[in-house]
Design an enzyme around this catalytic site. Structure first.
Site, PDB file in Angstrom:
ATOM      1  N   GLY A 147       1.911 -27.648  21.809  1.00  0.00           N
ATOM      2  CA  GLY A 147       1.454 -28.820  21.060  1.00  0.00           C
ATOM      3  C   GLY A 147      -0.067 -28.909  20.973  1.00  0.00           C
ATOM      4  O   GLY A 147      -0.600 -29.484  20.020  1.00  0.00           O
ATOM      5  N   GLU A 181       6.972 -22.170  23.079  1.00  0.00           N
ATOM      6  CA  GLU A 181       8.165 -23.034  22.968  1.00  0.00           C
ATOM      7  C   GLU A 181       9.498 -22.315  23.131  1.00  0.00           C
ATOM      8  O   GLU A 181      10.413 -22.849  23.763  1.00  0.00           O
ATOM      9  CB  GLU A 181       8.152 -23.795  21.639  1.00  0.00           C
ATOM     10  CG  GLU A 181       7.209 -24.990  21.621  1.00  0.00           C
ATOM     11  CD  GLU A 181       5.779 -24.627  21.232  1.00  0.00           C
ATOM     12  OE1 GLU A 181       5.439 -23.421  21.232  1.00  0.00           O
ATOM     13  OE2 GLU A 181       5.016 -25.551  20.917  1.00  0.00           O
ATOM     14  N   ALA A 209       2.718 -30.141  25.171  1.00  0.00           N
ATOM     15  CA  ALA A 209       3.453 -31.366  25.482  1.00  0.00           C
ATOM     16  C   ALA A 209       3.638 -31.478  26.990  1.00  0.00           C
ATOM     17  O   ALA A 209       3.733 -30.471  27.692  1.00  0.00           O
ATOM     18  CB  ALA A 209       4.804 -31.345  24.791  1.00  0.00           C
ATOM     19  N   GLU A 242      -0.871 -26.794  18.132  1.00  0.00           N
ATOM     20  CA  GLU A 242      -0.463 -27.504  16.912  1.00  0.00           C
ATOM     21  C   GLU A 242      -1.501 -28.565  16.523  1.00  0.00           C
ATOM     22  O   GLU A 242      -1.794 -28.752  15.335  1.00  0.00           O
ATOM     23  CB  GLU A 242       0.911 -28.135  17.104  1.00  0.00           C
ATOM     24  CG  GLU A 242       1.992 -27.084  17.290  1.00  0.00           C
ATOM     25  CD  GLU A 242       3.368 -27.704  17.402  1.00  0.00           C
ATOM     26  OE1 GLU A 242       4.158 -27.545  16.467  1.00  0.00           O
ATOM     27  OE2 GLU A 242       3.651 -28.352  18.424  1.00  0.00           O
TER      28      GLU A 242
HETATM   29  N1  CO8 Z   1       2.887 -30.600  31.019  1.00  0.00           N
HETATM   30  C1  CO8 Z   1       2.722 -31.300  32.151  1.00  0.00           C
HETATM   31  N2  CO8 Z   1       1.849 -30.954  33.111  1.00  0.00           N
HETATM   32  C2  CO8 Z   1       1.135 -29.837  32.925  1.00  0.00           C
HETATM   33  C3  CO8 Z   1       1.257 -29.062  31.760  1.00  0.00           C
HETATM   34  C4  CO8 Z   1       2.175 -29.489  30.774  1.00  0.00           C
HETATM   35  N3  CO8 Z   1       2.345 -28.853  29.607  1.00  0.00           N
HETATM   36  N4  CO8 Z   1       0.406 -28.002  31.835  1.00  0.00           N
HETATM   37  C5  CO8 Z   1      -0.225 -28.128  33.028  1.00  0.00           C
HETATM   38  N5  CO8 Z   1       0.201 -29.227  33.676  1.00  0.00           N
HETATM   39  C6  CO8 Z   1      -0.236 -29.721  34.976  1.00  0.00           C
HETATM   40  C7  CO8 Z   1       0.341 -28.894  36.099  1.00  0.00           C
HETATM   41  O1  CO8 Z   1       1.653 -29.319  36.391  1.00  0.00           O
HETATM   42  C8  CO8 Z   1      -0.641 -29.166  37.201  1.00  0.00           C
HETATM   43  O2  CO8 Z   1      -0.373 -30.447  37.717  1.00  0.00           O
HETATM   44  P1  CO8 Z   1      -0.363 -30.684  39.319  1.00  0.00           P
HETATM   45  O3  CO8 Z   1      -1.749 -30.319  39.751  1.00  0.00           O
HETATM   46  O4  CO8 Z   1      -0.042 -32.130  39.437  1.00  0.00           O
HETATM   47  O5  CO8 Z   1       0.685 -29.758  39.849  1.00  0.00           O
HETATM   48  C9  CO8 Z   1      -1.973 -29.278  36.457  1.00  0.00           C
HETATM   49  O6  CO8 Z   1      -1.634 -29.563  35.107  1.00  0.00           O
HETATM   50  C10 CO8 Z   1      -2.764 -28.011  36.495  1.00  0.00           C
HETATM   51  O7  CO8 Z   1      -1.929 -26.961  36.039  1.00  0.00           O
HETATM   52  P2  CO8 Z   1      -1.680 -25.635  36.902  1.00  0.00           P
HETATM   53  O8  CO8 Z   1      -1.881 -25.910  38.343  1.00  0.00           O
HETATM   54  O9  CO8 Z   1      -0.386 -25.067  36.462  1.00  0.00           O
HETATM   55  O10 CO8 Z   1      -2.907 -24.757  36.350  1.00  0.00           O
HETATM   56  P3  CO8 Z   1      -2.976 -23.181  36.257  1.00  0.00           P
HETATM   57  O11 CO8 Z   1      -4.382 -22.885  35.889  1.00  0.00           O
HETATM   58  O12 CO8 Z   1      -2.373 -22.546  37.451  1.00  0.00           O
HETATM   59  O13 CO8 Z   1      -1.997 -22.814  35.028  1.00  0.00           O
HETATM   60  C11 CO8 Z   1      -1.120 -23.037  32.804  1.00  0.00           C
HETATM   61  C12 CO8 Z   1      -2.317 -23.234  33.741  1.00  0.00           C
HETATM   62  C13 CO8 Z   1      -0.797 -21.554  32.658  1.00  0.00           C
HETATM   63  C14 CO8 Z   1      -1.511 -23.641  31.457  1.00  0.00           C
HETATM   64  C15 CO8 Z   1       0.115 -23.737  33.377  1.00  0.00           C
HETATM   65  O14 CO8 Z   1      -0.257 -25.061  33.728  1.00  0.00           O
HETATM   66  C16 CO8 Z   1       1.249 -23.839  32.410  1.00  0.00           C
HETATM   67  O15 CO8 Z   1       1.977 -22.875  32.203  1.00  0.00           O
HETATM   68  N6  CO8 Z   1       1.449 -25.036  31.793  1.00  0.00           N
HETATM   69  C17 CO8 Z   1       2.518 -25.275  30.880  1.00  0.00           C
HETATM   70  C18 CO8 Z   1       2.174 -24.719  29.515  1.00  0.00           C
HETATM   71  C19 CO8 Z   1       3.292 -24.961  28.550  1.00  0.00           C
HETATM   72  O16 CO8 Z   1       4.299 -24.262  28.546  1.00  0.00           O
HETATM   73  N7  CO8 Z   1       3.172 -26.023  27.750  1.00  0.00           N
HETATM   74  C20 CO8 Z   1       4.192 -26.479  26.851  1.00  0.00           C
HETATM   75  C21 CO8 Z   1       3.989 -25.840  25.553  1.00  0.00           C
HETATM   76  S1  CO8 Z   1       5.377 -26.106  24.507  1.00  0.00           S
HETATM   77  C22 CO8 Z   1       5.042 -27.556  23.721  1.00  0.00           C
HETATM   78  O17 CO8 Z   1       3.967 -28.064  23.766  1.00  0.00           O
HETATM   79  C23 CO8 Z   1       6.116 -28.196  22.888  1.00  0.00           C
HETATM   80  C24 CO8 Z   1       7.435 -28.226  23.646  1.00  0.00           C
HETATM   81  C25 CO8 Z   1       7.288 -29.128  24.833  1.00  0.00           C
HETATM   82  C26 CO8 Z   1       8.570 -29.356  25.575  1.00  0.00           C
HETATM   83  C27 CO8 Z   1       8.447 -30.613  26.408  1.00  0.00           C
HETATM   84  C28 CO8 Z   1       9.747 -30.883  27.150  1.00  0.00           C
HETATM   85  C29 CO8 Z   1       9.778 -32.294  27.679  1.00  0.00           C
END
Ligand code: CO8
Length: 265
Positions: A115, A138, A70, A118
């Site tokens: 997500g 999550e 998400a 999922e």
């Molecule tokens: N949401 C929004 N933006 C994201 C997400 C995300 N889930 N994942 C990555 N991005 C964006 C980053 O912010 C970045 O954007 P920008 O270049 O503008 O800063 C771009 O994508 C590239 O990401 P990274 O630079 O972080 O790439 P890396 O290779 O360094 O890292 C990772 C990759 C490890 C996947 C890292 O991006 C990360 O940890 N992402 C989040 C993963 C996560 O925790 N996802 C949520 C899972 S939980 C869920 O889906 C259900 C609950 C959601 C709650 C929502 C609350 C509102």
């Protein structure tokens, strides 16, 4: 290859009998926004209704992954629990995949998180690259999966392994995911994912179409029906297929030592 945008975050491509649903939000690792929530079910329903399409596959664009879950950066005002419940009840976009009759393959590369996992769990087949990474993060975000993960993961990998992944958020690589049945196919190398998913889809598409839909429907019944109901469903579907042209044709082709020519009837 014919490509068409559903919206700014989802496109479709047609390749013969294979319909691709493509997440096109690569700069955000295909993080799930409202366009994805709306566009994925819309694209799937379009292919389900298209007689030229027999198999559907979902993939994410970009080097980093299938879907990072998400969109955590999505701006929403403060909401009460009742408001969240109402909003999510109205969407249930991953559940919409349950209504698709044709086989749906998740073609996964790189990150497949939250997500995104999922979404993959709602598909019929999970096919991944060797560098794929799976996790349900999550609980570290103060949440639990809200797109079916707590219910589908135990049914797919068993309750013990699902509980472990849910409570730890630990990352699995493709080999570990395959070992527990979370995915069933891996691409030989990451670059080959699209080609190998296409070849795999074509093997499904070459089989008797009505039988394929019935097989999917019956096996999906094992997800949520009691055994007796599931066995009844299987028998009903079997009985409908047995007199079909394609079943007769397959038997004739076997006797005549030739390949069957299926019409879908
Ligand atoms: N949401 C929004 N933006 C994201 C997400 C995300 N889930 N994942 C990555 N991005 C964006 C980053 O912010 C970045 O954007 P920008 O270049 O503008 O800063 C771009 O994508 C590239 O990401 P990274 O630079 O972080 O790439 P890396 O290779 O360094 O890292 C990772 C990759 C490890 C996947 C890292 O991006 C990360 O940890 N992402 C989040 C993963 C996560 O925790 N996802 C949520 C899972 S939980 C869920 O889906 C259900 C609950 C959601 C709650 C929502 C609350 C509102």
């Amino acid at each position: 290859l014919e490509r068409e945008a559903i919206n700014g975050s989802v496109s479709i491509e047609r390749e013969g009998a294979l319909g691709w649903v493509v997440l096109t939000r690569a700069a955000q690792i295909n993080a799930i926004n409202d366009e994805i929530r709306q566009g994925v079910p819309q694209a799937l329903r379009g292919f389900d209704a298209d007689p030229a399409i027999r198999v559907i596959a979902i993939r994410g664009e970009g080097a980093r992954g299938f879907c990072a879950g998400a969109d955590i950066k999505e701006a929403r005002g403060p909401e009460t629990a009742i408001e969240v419940r109402r909003r999510m009840e109205g969407v249930r976009w991953i559940e919409a995949i349950d209504t698709i009759q044709k086989p749906v393959i998740a073609a996964i590369h790189g990150y497949c998180l939250g997500g995104g996992l999922e979404l993959a769990l709602a598909c019929d087949i999970r096919f991944a690259t060797p560098d794929a990474v799976f996790s349900l993060p999550e609980t570290a975000l103060g949440l639990i999966p809200g797109g079916g993960g707590t219910q589908r993961l135990p049914r797919i990998v068993g309750p013990g392994r699902a509980m472990d992944l849910l409570l730890t958020g630990e990352r699995l690589d493709a080999a570990a995911a395959k070992g527990m049945g979370l995915i069933t196919r891996t691409a030989s190398v990451s670059e080959a994912l699209v080609d190998e998913v296409r070849a795999f889809a074509m093997r499904i598409a070459a089989r008797a179409p009505a039988a394929t839909l019935s097989a999917k429907r019956a096996a999906r019944g094992a997800f949520d029906l009691a055994l007796k109901q599931g066995l009844d469903l299987e028998l009903d579907l079997f009985a409908m297929l047995k007199p079909s042209d394609d079943a007769q044709e397959a038997a004739s082709a076997f006797r005549e030592k030739r390949a069957p020519n299926f019409t879908g009837h």
